[in-house]
Scaffold this active site. Structure first.
Site, PDB file in Angstrom:
ATOM      1  N   ASP A   1      31.830 -68.501  32.939  1.00  0.00           N
ATOM      2  CA  ASP A   1      31.449 -68.205  31.564  1.00  0.00           C
ATOM      3  C   ASP A   1      31.268 -66.702  31.496  1.00  0.00           C
ATOM      4  OD1 ASP A   1      30.106 -67.699  29.211  1.00  0.00           O
ATOM      5  OD2 ASP A   1      28.797 -69.456  29.349  1.00  0.00           O
TER       6      ASP A   1
ATOM      7  N   TYR B   1      28.824 -63.436  22.989  1.00  0.00           N
ATOM      8  CA  TYR B   1      27.523 -63.905  23.429  1.00  0.00           C
ATOM      9  C   TYR B   1      27.483 -64.104  24.948  1.00  0.00           C
ATOM     10  CZ  TYR B   1      22.900 -65.559  23.241  1.00  0.00           C
ATOM     11  OH  TYR B   1      21.563 -65.643  23.450  1.00  0.00           O
TER      12      TYR B   1
ATOM     13  N   GLN C   1      27.965 -63.469  31.786  1.00  0.00           N
ATOM     14  CA  GLN C   1      26.814 -64.255  32.273  1.00  0.00           C
ATOM     15  C   GLN C   1      26.987 -64.850  33.688  1.00  0.00           C
ATOM     16  OE1 GLN C   1      25.786 -67.583  29.541  1.00  0.00           O
ATOM     17  NE2 GLN C   1      26.383 -69.028  31.097  1.00  0.00           N
TER      18      GLN C   1
ATOM     19  N   ASN D   1      35.171 -63.745  48.658  1.00  0.00           N
ATOM     20  CA  ASN D   1      35.159 -65.141  48.248  1.00  0.00           C
ATOM     21  C   ASN D   1      34.244 -65.291  47.039  1.00  0.00           C
ATOM     22  OD1 ASN D   1      34.398 -67.977  48.228  1.00  0.00           O
ATOM     23  ND2 ASN D   1      35.397 -68.061  50.233  1.00  0.00           N
TER      24      ASN D   1
ATOM     25  N   TYR E   1      16.574 -70.199  38.808  1.00  0.00           N
ATOM     26  CA  TYR E   1      17.403 -71.011  37.936  1.00  0.00           C
ATOM     27  C   TYR E   1      17.996 -70.150  36.822  1.00  0.00           C
ATOM     28  CZ  TYR E   1      18.904 -75.560  36.382  1.00  0.00           C
ATOM     29  OH  TYR E   1      19.665 -76.648  36.089  1.00  0.00           O
TER      30      TYR E   1
ATOM     31  N   LYS F   1      22.899 -74.295  34.391  1.00  0.00           N
ATOM     32  CA  LYS F   1      23.648 -75.402  34.969  1.00  0.00           C
ATOM     33  C   LYS F   1      25.065 -74.917  35.220  1.00  0.00           C
ATOM     34  CE  LYS F   1      20.978 -79.261  34.174  1.00  0.00           C
ATOM     35  NZ  LYS F   1      19.805 -78.405  34.328  1.00  0.00           N
ATOM     36  N   ASP F   2      25.718 -75.462  36.228  1.00  0.00           N
ATOM     37  CA  ASP F   2      27.056 -75.015  36.526  1.00  0.00           C
ATOM     38  C   ASP F   2      28.076 -76.002  35.978  1.00  0.00           C
ATOM     39  OD1 ASP F   2      29.036 -73.450  37.480  1.00  0.00           O
ATOM     40  OD2 ASP F   2      29.027 -74.374  39.460  1.00  0.00           O
ATOM     41  N   ASP F   3      28.655 -75.671  34.844  1.00  0.00           N
ATOM     42  CA  ASP F   3      29.634 -76.548  34.210  1.00  0.00           C
ATOM     43  C   ASP F   3      30.787 -76.804  35.167  1.00  0.00           C
ATOM     44  OD1 ASP F   3      28.066 -76.462  31.877  1.00  0.00           O
ATOM     45  OD2 ASP F   3      28.953 -74.528  31.368  1.00  0.00           O
TER      46      ASP F   3
ATOM     47  N   SER G   1      51.233 -93.667  43.172  1.00  0.00           N
ATOM     48  CA  SER G   1      51.869 -93.915  44.480  1.00  0.00           C
ATOM     49  C   SER G   1      50.877 -93.928  45.643  1.00  0.00           C
ATOM     50  CB  SER G   1      52.936 -92.868  44.799  1.00  0.00           C
ATOM     51  OG  SER G   1      53.900 -92.851  43.813  1.00  0.00           O
TER      52      SER G   1
ATOM     53  N   ARG H   1      20.257 -76.046  26.012  1.00  0.00           N
ATOM     54  CA  ARG H   1      19.429 -75.289  26.947  1.00  0.00           C
ATOM     55  C   ARG H   1      19.420 -75.880  28.356  1.00  0.00           C
ATOM     56  NH1 ARG H   1      16.671 -71.549  23.885  1.00  0.00           N
ATOM     57  NH2 ARG H   1      16.931 -71.927  21.672  1.00  0.00           N
TER      58      ARG H   1
ATOM     59  N   ASP I   1      24.407 -77.661  20.493  1.00  0.00           N
ATOM     60  CA  ASP I   1      25.176 -77.024  21.585  1.00  0.00           C
ATOM     61  C   ASP I   1      25.943 -78.057  22.421  1.00  0.00           C
ATOM     62  OD1 ASP I   1      24.310 -74.539  20.798  1.00  0.00           O
ATOM     63  OD2 ASP I   1      23.127 -74.111  22.595  1.00  0.00           O
TER      64      ASP I   1
HETATM   65  C1  F6R Z   1      23.451 -74.718  27.677  1.00  0.00           C
HETATM   66  C2  F6R Z   1      23.722 -73.514  26.907  1.00  0.00           C
HETATM   67  C3  F6R Z   1      23.079 -73.353  25.575  1.00  0.00           C
HETATM   68  C4  F6R Z   1      21.963 -72.317  25.620  1.00  0.00           C
HETATM   69  C5  F6R Z   1      21.247 -72.194  24.268  1.00  0.00           C
HETATM   70  C6  F6R Z   1      20.175 -71.127  24.248  1.00  0.00           C
HETATM   71  O1  F6R Z   1      24.050 -74.667  28.917  1.00  0.00           O
HETATM   72  O2  F6R Z   1      24.438 -72.643  27.329  1.00  0.00           O
HETATM   73  O3  F6R Z   1      22.630 -74.574  25.071  1.00  0.00           O
HETATM   74  O4  F6R Z   1      21.033 -72.666  26.621  1.00  0.00           O
HETATM   75  O5  F6R Z   1      22.188 -71.883  23.269  1.00  0.00           O
HETATM   76  O6  F6R Z   1      20.752 -69.944  24.652  1.00  0.00           O
HETATM   77  P1  F6R Z   1      19.975 -68.531  24.660  1.00  0.00           P
HETATM   78  O7  F6R Z   1      18.751 -68.710  25.533  1.00  0.00           O
HETATM   79  O8  F6R Z   1      20.983 -67.596  25.228  1.00  0.00           O
HETATM   80  O9  F6R Z   1      19.607 -68.234  23.237  1.00  0.00           O
HETATM   81 MG    MG Z   2      27.484 -69.663  27.898  1.00  0.00          MG
HETATM   82 MG    MG Z   3      29.525 -73.555  29.714  1.00  0.00          MG
END
Ligand code: F6R
Ligand code: MG
Ligand code: MG
Length: 371
Positions: free
Chosen positions: A13, A92, A96, A106, A235, A238-240, A249, A272, A293
């Site tokens: 991302d 945005y 990140q 690597n 933290y 999360k890792d998408d 076969s 979030r 989101d």
């Molecule tokens: C979840 C994600 C979003 C953000 C949310 C708040 O993985 O990326 O849901 O957590 O939009 O984002 P901030 O804290 O950047 O305003």
């Molecule tokens: Mg993002």
């Molecule tokens: Mg993502």
């Protein structure tokens, strides 16, 4: 037999519009331009660029094996160039996932997620690349198990002599950094005892067994398992995840691979990174996270390999056959959203990406009385 090919899917991302919803075309075009140059130079055989929500996804084929410094370095350069442009455009959260400034051989441990495997390309080699947004690697546990171990999903496990012996699962404990290889169907209940805890035990690879149609030491599925919070020491998200699955076969048919997504199972992530919600299989054009989101989504790009060249992609979830799943996912969304800040919609405290609890507790410290 033909030579070995490596398929690498590397994602990060690097910035999105609006908020965390999607990657603009300009950024994807820039990634394509950089990868075209690498293709011309012969570093890679072929490539495709996608976005899964706010994640930029590079699908590359080459002959350099897994963990290649050259290929990971290339992905890093592409992400850096895209992050720079993202910063200029004030996208945005630009940059990140590029957690460290310098590349050191690597991308593992740097921030981007990786799924890659090297294998002998068969006379006809179908592969499906799955790319998820707003969830974590454990989201693949259920569908990968269903593809390769559940006879109610995969008819071939019961009726195809070339699959009847089952598969081997490489499972990682992502907290303790160790792994175990387990056999299905013999150890099916033990496998489930682990992978049901999807925040901790994740399927990393699937292998065929000895004596089948495919070499037993070449994986047939691989999932990215990088965990950003372990990388940054705290933290940070999360890792998408992404996954590559080979089919047909002696392996699950493409339709058996996709059938595993007909049920929109609950995954953690969403708003979030702190909520449970259903994973919704969508066509590429709907790979943007909107409602709360989300909800978490997955796209599937189907290819045939031709000496490493990618024939495709086919947008596998662009089919009314998945309308019912999407409808069901939205019913579940509506239902679970009404829990607002309550579990099990909101994740248990330890798994949340955002929390105010320590501050609230601190504030109330003197007001708490013994009971
Ligand atoms: C979840 C994600 C979003 C953000 C949310 C708040 O993985 O990326 O849901 O957590 O939009 O984002 P901030 O804290 O950047 O305003
Ligand atoms: Mg993002
Ligand atoms: Mg993502």
């Amino acid at each position: 037999m033909s030579e070995k090919i490596t398929v690498s899917v590397i994602k990060a991302d690097i910035g999105s519009v609006a908020g965390h919803s999607t990657v603009p075309d300009e950024i994807k075009s820039l990634a394509e331009k950089k990868l075209s140059e690498a293709k011309e130079k012969g570093t890679i055989i072929d490539f495709r660029v996608f976005n899964a929500g706010d994640d930029l996804e590079l699908v590359m084929t080459h002959r350099k094996g897994v963990d290649s410094e050259e290929i990971h370095g290339l992905a890093w350069e592409v992400f850096k160039a895209c992050a720079e442009r993202a910063k200029e455009l004030k996208l945005y959260a630009a940059g990140q996932d590029l957690l460290k400034e310098a590349f050191s051989g690597n991308v593992r441990g740097l921030g981007p997620g990786v799924a890659e495997m090297e294998f002998t390309e068969r006379p006809a080699e179908p592969i499906i690349v799955f790319m998820m947004d707003k969830t974590e690697p454990g989201a693949f546990n259920l569908p990968i198990f269903r593809m390769f171990a559940d006879p109610f999903n995969t008819a071939g496990l019961v009726i195809d002599p070339s699959m009847h012996q089952g598969f081997r699962f490489e499972i990682w404990d992502i907290k303790e950094h160790k792994r175990v290889i387990m056999n299905s169907p013999e150890e099916m209940y033990d496998i489930l005892a682990l992978i049901g805890s999807k925040g901790r035990y994740v399927i990393k690879r699937v292998y065929p067994k000895e004596g089948g149609k495919l070499p037993a030491d070449e994986p047939v599925a691989v999932i990215s398992t990088e965990k950003l919070f372990e990388i940054a020491g705290e933290y940070v998200g999360k890792d998408d995840p992404v996954a590559i699955v080979r089919a047909q076969s002696g392996l699950p048919a493409v339709g058996e691979v996709l059938e595993a997504f007909a049920f929109p199972h609950l995954v953690s992530g969403w708003m979030r990174g702190s909520h449970n919600g259903p994973i919704m299989p969508v066509p590429f054009r709907y790979s943007k996270c909107t409602r709360f989101d989300g909800p978490p989504r997955v796209i599937a790009a189907g290819f045939q390999l031709c000496n490493g060249k990618l024939i495709g992609p086919v947008d596998m979830f662009d089919d009314p056959a998945f309308d019912y799943t999407r409808q069901k996912a939205m019913e579940i969304c509506d239902y679970i959203r009404r829990h607002g800040p309550f579990e099990p919609h909101r994740l248990p405290h330890e798994e949340m990406e955002y929390t105010t609890l320590p501050k609230v507790l601190e504030k109330l410290e003197t007001r708490f009385e013994k009971i």
